[in-house]
Design an enzyme around this catalytic site. Structure first.
Site, mmCIF file in Angstrom:
data_model
loop_
_atom_site.group_PDB
_atom_site.id
_atom_site.type_symbol
_atom_site.label_atom_id
_atom_site.label_comp_id
_atom_site.label_asym_id
_atom_site.label_seq_id
_atom_site.Cartn_x
_atom_site.Cartn_y
_atom_site.Cartn_z
ATOM 1 N N TYR A 61 11.656 -4.771 -5.990
ATOM 2 C CA TYR A 61 10.443 -4.757 -6.812
ATOM 3 C C TYR A 61 9.459 -3.647 -6.494
ATOM 4 O O TYR A 61 9.005 -2.942 -7.391
ATOM 5 C CB TYR A 61 9.737 -6.123 -6.668
ATOM 6 C CG TYR A 61 8.388 -6.197 -7.350
ATOM 7 C CD1 TYR A 61 8.299 -6.379 -8.726
ATOM 8 C CD2 TYR A 61 7.209 -6.090 -6.623
ATOM 9 C CE1 TYR A 61 7.060 -6.450 -9.356
ATOM 10 C CE2 TYR A 61 5.972 -6.174 -7.241
ATOM 11 C CZ TYR A 61 5.903 -6.343 -8.611
ATOM 12 O OH TYR A 61 4.698 -6.411 -9.228
ATOM 13 N N CYS A 71 0.837 -1.188 0.000
ATOM 14 C CA CYS A 71 0.000 0.000 0.000
ATOM 15 C C CYS A 71 0.876 1.243 0.000
ATOM 16 O O CYS A 71 2.068 1.174 0.288
ATOM 17 C CB CYS A 71 -0.911 0.016 1.226
ATOM 18 S SG CYS A 71 -2.025 -1.407 1.327
ATOM 19 N N ASN A 92 0.285 1.314 5.838
ATOM 20 C CA ASN A 92 0.966 0.384 4.943
ATOM 21 C C ASN A 92 1.663 -0.652 5.809
ATOM 22 O O ASN A 92 2.460 -0.301 6.681
ATOM 23 C CB ASN A 92 1.984 1.132 4.074
ATOM 24 C CG ASN A 92 2.935 0.203 3.314
ATOM 25 O OD1 ASN A 92 4.072 0.550 3.063
ATOM 26 N ND2 ASN A 92 2.462 -0.960 2.942
ATOM 27 N N GLY A 93 1.343 -1.930 5.619
ATOM 28 C CA GLY A 93 1.998 -2.972 6.388
ATOM 29 C C GLY A 93 1.030 -4.051 6.804
ATOM 30 O O GLY A 93 -0.116 -4.105 6.345
ATOM 31 N N GLY A 113 -0.424 -0.027 -5.042
ATOM 32 C CA GLY A 113 -1.736 -0.610 -4.801
ATOM 33 C C GLY A 113 -2.744 -0.107 -5.799
ATOM 34 O O GLY A 113 -2.872 1.097 -5.989
#
Length: 482
Positions: free
Chosen positions: A270, A19, A125-126, A47
């Protein structure tokens, strides 16, 4: 229109994005919704399932928050009209890929919480590893949840802690002491913008400034997009509070030693955009290094080095620079394919990979090709791409992967599936090579990873099963109601 079943088909066999979070506070009182929009646009790669924006006027009625969110890409969810109605000089935004919780509008962020002390808007995010236990504790004391995401657990704990402390940043700190796992948070209160990063630094978070505005966001590329200057990274274990009176106020009470830091290595391999910098390290430069290491450790004679777009391109260039073999373009990527195109029927000849990528026959015909990709998860995508190169006339296809083999799942926000679904589980490199149809196959050596990121502390759990914190005893990733 959005269809969950067809939204995943392009990436169904690969590593999924995480995210992205974005928060801004304009001390001059200017509206920030359009800036958040462009910031989220720059973070779209993190995302593509849902997105949202929440804003508030710090000089207006205290606690009044305007929010808008929906399923799909940023430019699909928001229109000029919807942004113009969102008046506020402080706000947060979010783009989501679901690693926990279903892909539904209810689970889109930011989350907006109204409670006795006012309002909170939170973007996360996580992935937490103790979210189920924390959620159950809250439910048994009367909490009613509207979502199936662990981010709501964080929001509830912040709200509860706020009842016992003087400031919202203290509440954020105390909540963060209860949660375990990976988190980068941006929290908006009526008069403050707060950022928090977990003590291991799993997920990136940085601070920027544009004129009299301060920004907290996942990646520096979002700062570049809106014309902001990079100030610094939020440190692992740090909470930062931004106000007109105090500027940036830091709290490092949750920090661990440098030796315990464990950044997700896949940010560099990535996830992150190549033009971003994370904790002082260029993502682009780290991918170049990975390619150089592959060329040094897994050399092979060939005519052309190519990358699988986009994350394989920089590593392919690094391989070329180290080996002296020319770098070229073998694939044309359809940039208009999101996650919402109509999935071909099983009986159809069209492949989701071919919809996304096409091979330049003139570039590969009659040549020995080295193909660089960032990872192999289940192997079916790699098999299709190798076959496409052969059908285009490649004499040989040598596959090089700019990460080690996946052997273990990830519990911290990277969608690496359970061991049984990983192609490298209980298979040798030669067996994988045969399965994907390559002439040779080489992976990045795990010992190269820290060198790749200038010696930063990283998490390698998905490669060797050694996690920085103990994973849950059972795989609880996904919906809480499983």
């Amino acid at each position: 229109m959005y269809n969950e079943e067809i939204s995943r088909n392009l990436e169904e066999t690969g590593v999924k994005e995480e995210c992205g979070v974005f928060g801004i506070y304009d001390f001059d009182g200017q509206d920030v919704a359009s800036t958040i929009y462009y910031g989220l646009f720059a973070l779209q790669h993190r995302g593509q399932e849902s997105c949202g924006i929440a804003v508030s006027e710090t000089s207006g009625p205290k606690g009044r928050v305007l929010s808008y969110k929906g399923m799909g890409l940023v430019n699909e969810v928001f229109t000029q009209d919807s942004l113009e109605t969102m008046k506020g000089d402080i706000g947060v935004g979010h783009v989501r890929y679901s690693t926990a919780g279903a892909s539904t509008r209810e689970n889109a962020q930011p989350l907006v919480l109204n409670y006795v002390k006012g309002t909170l808007a939170l973007a996360h995010n996580g992935n937490l590893i103790n979210a189920v236990e924390l959620r159950h504790d809250l439910e048994y004391t009367g909490a009613i949840f509207q979502t199936t995401i662990d981010s709501e657990v964080i929001a509830y704990h912040i709200a509860r802690e706020r009842l016992h402390v003087k400031t919202v940043e203290e509440a954020v700190n105390r909540a963060c002491q209860k949660i375990q796992g990976a988190y980068s948070l941006v929290v908006m209160s009526p008069r403050k913008l707060i950022g928090a990063r977990d003590p291991y630094g799993f997920k990136p978070l940085c601070i920027g400034k544009r004129e009299n505005s301060y920004i907290i966001t996942s990646e520096t590329c979002a700062l570049d997009t809106i014309g902001a200057e990079f100030v610094r990274d939020v440190l692992p274990g740090e909470t930062v509070t931004i106000t007109p009176e105090g500027g940036i106020i830091s709290d490092l009470s949750r920090a661990v030693s440098r030796g315990q830091e464990a950044r997700c290595i896949f940010e560099y391999i990535y996830f992150a955009r190549p033009d971003s910098h994370i904790d002082g390290v260029s993502v682009y430069a780290s991918r170049i290094r990975a390619g150089r290491f592959l060329a040094a450790d897994s050399p092979v004679e060939a005519d052309l080095v190519v990358g699988v777009p986009e994350s394989g391109n920089a590593a392919a260039l690094g391989y070329s620079l180290q080996s002296g073999i020319p770098y070229g373009t073998a694939f044309v990527k359809n940039g208009y394919v999101g996650r919402t195109f109509i999935k071909p029927k099983q009986s159809s000849r069209e492949s989701s990979v071919k919809v996304k990528l096409n091979v330049l026959k003139e570039a590969v015909n009659g040549k020995r090709i080295i193909m660089i990709d960032d990872s192999i998860v289940r192997g079916t995508t790699s098999d299709r791409i190798v076959r496409m190169l052969r059908e285009a006339g490649a004499r040989e296809v040598h596959v090089r992967i700019s990460s080690p083999p996946f052997l273990w799942p990830c519990y911290f926000g990277t969608d690496v599936p359970e061991k049984e679904q990983l192609i490298a589980n209980d298979r040798t490199v030669d067996e994988i090579k045969e399965m994907i149809g390559a002439d040779t196959l080489g992976y990045l050596n795990i010992e190269r990873l820290r060198e790749m990121v200038d010696g930063l502390g990283i998490c390698t759990g998905c490669f060797n099963g050694i996690y920085p914190i103990n994973p849950p005893t059972e795989d609880i990733r996904g919906d809480f109601d499983k």
